[in-house]
Motif scaffolding. Sequence first.
Motif, PDB file in Angstrom:
ATOM      1  N   MET A   1       0.841  -1.191   0.000  1.00  0.00           N
ATOM      2  CA  MET A   1       0.000   0.000   0.000  1.00  0.00           C
ATOM      3  C   MET A   1       0.881   1.248   0.000  1.00  0.00           C
ATOM      4  O   MET A   1       1.865   1.325   0.720  1.00  0.00           O
ATOM      5  N   ARG A   2       0.468   2.222  -0.820  1.00  0.00           N
ATOM      6  CA  ARG A   2       1.180   3.499  -0.866  1.00  0.00           C
ATOM      7  C   ARG A   2       0.285   4.566  -0.224  1.00  0.00           C
ATOM      8  O   ARG A   2      -0.908   4.660  -0.542  1.00  0.00           O
ATOM      9  N   VAL A   3       0.849   5.340   0.695  1.00  0.00           N
ATOM     10  CA  VAL A   3       0.111   6.392   1.379  1.00  0.00           C
ATOM     11  C   VAL A   3       0.802   7.723   1.104  1.00  0.00           C
ATOM     12  O   VAL A   3       1.986   7.893   1.401  1.00  0.00           O
ATOM     13  N   VAL A   4       0.045   8.651   0.519  1.00  0.00           N
ATOM     14  CA  VAL A   4       0.572   9.968   0.186  1.00  0.00           C
ATOM     15  C   VAL A   4      -0.274  11.026   0.887  1.00  0.00           C
ATOM     16  O   VAL A   4      -1.502  11.012   0.778  1.00  0.00           O
ATOM     17  N   ILE A   5       0.384  11.907   1.626  1.00  0.00           N
ATOM     18  CA  ILE A   5      -0.289  13.066   2.203  1.00  0.00           C
ATOM     19  C   ILE A   5       0.156  14.273   1.395  1.00  0.00           C
ATOM     20  O   ILE A   5       1.361  14.552   1.291  1.00  0.00           O
ATOM     21  N   ALA A   6      -0.809  14.972   0.790  1.00  0.00           N
ATOM     22  CA  ALA A   6      -0.441  16.044  -0.127  1.00  0.00           C
ATOM     23  C   ALA A   6      -1.547  17.083  -0.237  1.00  0.00           C
ATOM     24  O   ALA A   6      -2.716  16.798   0.017  1.00  0.00           O
ATOM     25  N   ARG A   7      -1.136  18.294  -0.636  1.00  0.00           N
ATOM     26  CA  ARG A   7      -2.121  19.291  -1.056  1.00  0.00           C
ATOM     27  C   ARG A   7      -2.507  18.954  -2.490  1.00  0.00           C
ATOM     28  O   ARG A   7      -1.634  18.910  -3.376  1.00  0.00           O
ATOM     29  N   CYS A   8      -3.776  18.718  -2.698  1.00  0.00           N
ATOM     30  CA  CYS A   8      -4.186  18.241  -4.010  1.00  0.00           C
ATOM     31  C   CYS A   8      -5.589  18.722  -4.381  1.00  0.00           C
ATOM     32  O   CYS A   8      -6.398  19.085  -3.526  1.00  0.00           O
ATOM     33  N   GLN A   9      -5.837  18.667  -5.672  1.00  0.00           N
ATOM     34  CA  GLN A   9      -7.153  18.945  -6.238  1.00  0.00           C
ATOM     35  C   GLN A   9      -7.598  17.674  -6.937  1.00  0.00           C
ATOM     36  O   GLN A   9      -6.802  17.011  -7.623  1.00  0.00           O
ATOM     37  N   VAL A  10      -8.869  17.308  -6.784  1.00  0.00           N
ATOM     38  CA  VAL A  10      -9.347  16.034  -7.322  1.00  0.00           C
ATOM     39  C   VAL A  10     -10.583  16.273  -8.185  1.00  0.00           C
ATOM     40  O   VAL A  10     -11.527  16.958  -7.761  1.00  0.00           O
ATOM     41  N   ASP A  11     -10.574  15.690  -9.381  1.00  0.00           N
ATOM     42  CA  ASP A  11     -11.724  15.781 -10.290  1.00  0.00           C
ATOM     43  C   ASP A  11     -12.088  14.400 -10.793  1.00  0.00           C
ATOM     44  O   ASP A  11     -11.219  13.659 -11.279  1.00  0.00           O
ATOM     45  N   TYR A  12     -13.362  14.075 -10.649  1.00  0.00           N
ATOM     46  CA  TYR A  12     -13.872  12.776 -11.118  1.00  0.00           C
ATOM     47  C   TYR A  12     -14.813  13.029 -12.286  1.00  0.00           C
ATOM     48  O   TYR A  12     -15.688  13.902 -12.230  1.00  0.00           O
ATOM     49  N   ALA A  13     -14.656  12.248 -13.349  1.00  0.00           N
ATOM     50  CA  ALA A  13     -15.529  12.358 -14.514  1.00  0.00           C
ATOM     51  C   ALA A  13     -15.954  10.967 -14.947  1.00  0.00           C
ATOM     52  O   ALA A  13     -15.141  10.046 -14.994  1.00  0.00           O
ATOM     53  N   GLY A  14     -17.237  10.819 -15.245  1.00  0.00           N
ATOM     54  CA  GLY A  14     -17.774   9.522 -15.668  1.00  0.00           C
ATOM     55  C   GLY A  14     -19.280   9.572 -15.643  1.00  0.00           C
ATOM     56  O   GLY A  14     -19.899  10.462 -16.231  1.00  0.00           O
ATOM     57  N   ARG A  15     -19.892   8.613 -14.918  1.00  0.00           N
ATOM     58  CA  ARG A  15     -21.354   8.611 -14.790  1.00  0.00           C
ATOM     59  C   ARG A  15     -21.837   9.854 -14.053  1.00  0.00           C
ATOM     60  O   ARG A  15     -22.966  10.284 -14.190  1.00  0.00           O
ATOM     61  N   LEU A  16     -20.948  10.457 -13.275  1.00  0.00           N
ATOM     62  CA  LEU A  16     -21.205  11.732 -12.626  1.00  0.00           C
ATOM     63  C   LEU A  16     -19.900  12.499 -12.582  1.00  0.00           C
ATOM     64  O   LEU A  16     -18.835  11.965 -12.879  1.00  0.00           O
ATOM     65  N   THR A  17     -19.976  13.785 -12.265  1.00  0.00           N
ATOM     66  CA  THR A  17     -18.763  14.588 -12.117  1.00  0.00           C
ATOM     67  C   THR A  17     -18.690  15.115 -10.696  1.00  0.00           C
ATOM     68  O   THR A  17     -19.717  15.390 -10.068  1.00  0.00           O
ATOM     69  N   ALA A  18     -17.476  15.234 -10.179  1.00  0.00           N
ATOM     70  CA  ALA A  18     -17.273  15.730  -8.825  1.00  0.00           C
ATOM     71  C   ALA A  18     -15.942  16.472  -8.771  1.00  0.00           C
ATOM     72  O   ALA A  18     -14.985  16.088  -9.453  1.00  0.00           O
ATOM     73  N   HIS A  19     -15.905  17.517  -7.955  1.00  0.00           N
ATOM     74  CA  HIS A  19     -14.696  18.343  -7.846  1.00  0.00           C
ATOM     75  C   HIS A  19     -14.367  18.582  -6.384  1.00  0.00           C
ATOM     76  O   HIS A  19     -15.237  18.945  -5.587  1.00  0.00           O
ATOM     77  N   LEU A  20     -13.103  18.370  -6.038  1.00  0.00           N
ATOM     78  CA  LEU A  20     -12.592  18.683  -4.709  1.00  0.00           C
ATOM     79  C   LEU A  20     -11.519  19.753  -4.883  1.00  0.00           C
ATOM     80  O   LEU A  20     -10.491  19.506  -5.527  1.00  0.00           O
ATOM     81  N   PRO A  21     -11.726  20.958  -4.349  1.00  0.00           N
ATOM     82  CA  PRO A  21     -10.724  22.024  -4.499  1.00  0.00           C
ATOM     83  C   PRO A  21      -9.435  21.693  -3.750  1.00  0.00           C
ATOM     84  O   PRO A  21      -9.386  20.753  -2.956  1.00  0.00           O
ATOM     85  N   MET A  22      -8.428  22.478  -3.998  1.00  0.00           N
ATOM     86  CA  MET A  22      -7.110  22.236  -3.418  1.00  0.00           C
ATOM     87  C   MET A  22      -7.173  22.240  -1.889  1.00  0.00           C
ATOM     88  O   MET A  22      -7.710  23.160  -1.268  1.00  0.00           O
ATOM     89  N   ALA A  23      -6.668  21.177  -1.278  1.00  0.00           N
ATOM     90  CA  ALA A  23      -6.626  21.045   0.179  1.00  0.00           C
ATOM     91  C   ALA A  23      -5.688  19.888   0.515  1.00  0.00           C
ATOM     92  O   ALA A  23      -5.305  19.101  -0.354  1.00  0.00           O
ATOM     93  N   THR A  24      -5.303  19.792   1.782  1.00  0.00           N
ATOM     94  CA  THR A  24      -4.434  18.694   2.224  1.00  0.00           C
ATOM     95  C   THR A  24      -5.279  17.458   2.475  1.00  0.00           C
ATOM     96  O   THR A  24      -6.245  17.488   3.234  1.00  0.00           O
ATOM     97  N   ARG A  25      -4.895  16.351   1.829  1.00  0.00           N
ATOM     98  CA  ARG A  25      -5.666  15.106   1.924  1.00  0.00           C
ATOM     99  C   ARG A  25      -4.712  13.899   1.959  1.00  0.00           C
ATOM    100  O   ARG A  25      -3.513  14.023   1.697  1.00  0.00           O
TER     101      ARG A  25
END
Length: 225
Positions: A1-25
């Motif tokens: 398993m790889r675990v990364v803690i980072a400031r990131c932005q996440v975008d999902y596209a497919g059957r639905l779309t979702a956006h997570l703005p830049m934050a530490t995750r």
Amino acid sequence: MRVVIARCQVDYAGRLTAHLPMATRVIMVKADGSVLVHSDGGSYKPLNWMSPPCTLREEVAEDGVTEWTVSAAKSDDTLRIRIEKVLHDTSHDLGVDPGLRKDGVEKHLQELLAEHTTTLGEGMSLVRREYMTAIGPVDLLCRDAAGAAVAVEIKRRGEIDGVEQLTRYLELMNRDPQLRPVRGVFAAQEIKPQARVLAEDRGIRCVVVNYDELRGIDDPSLRLF
């Protein structure tokens, strides 16, 4: 398993779309290929994820920001993660997990329902116990009277987390052309009202089972052999 803690932005596209703005995750990449994005809240459920089979590609964009593109193998769904700053990046080999060990009553309840599947519905028959999915085993895989697949999750006390667990199993199983369509049955000795509402909203049938009655059906003292 790889675990990364980072400031990131996440975008999902497919059957639905979702956006997570830049934050530490926290980003988790599991050995089975799944990628999950977590925050420091929200209990166990990830903010977004991609289930296997999928592929992960890492590259550096023109602006110098690292980008991960996670693509589903059986659909056009994509999860794109732009990483602004990495705070921690580590990998660990967790080995083979022995799986969840149920307590005595819940395990026996599963065994009894496997033997007496008609308790879950008329014409119901067992295909197998502990049917393995990419994220763990569903308690029972059955077929209904019409031959359609039915996934059964069994709990002593039916709560929202059990419904969420079965929902994830159904999402994966319905991607398998040899199984779909797969319906869900949530079986428990007691089902909380909130769990019932959530289950029924997702098309999952709830069944309250009487453990003592099932034990009576399988009373060893009544056996001839």
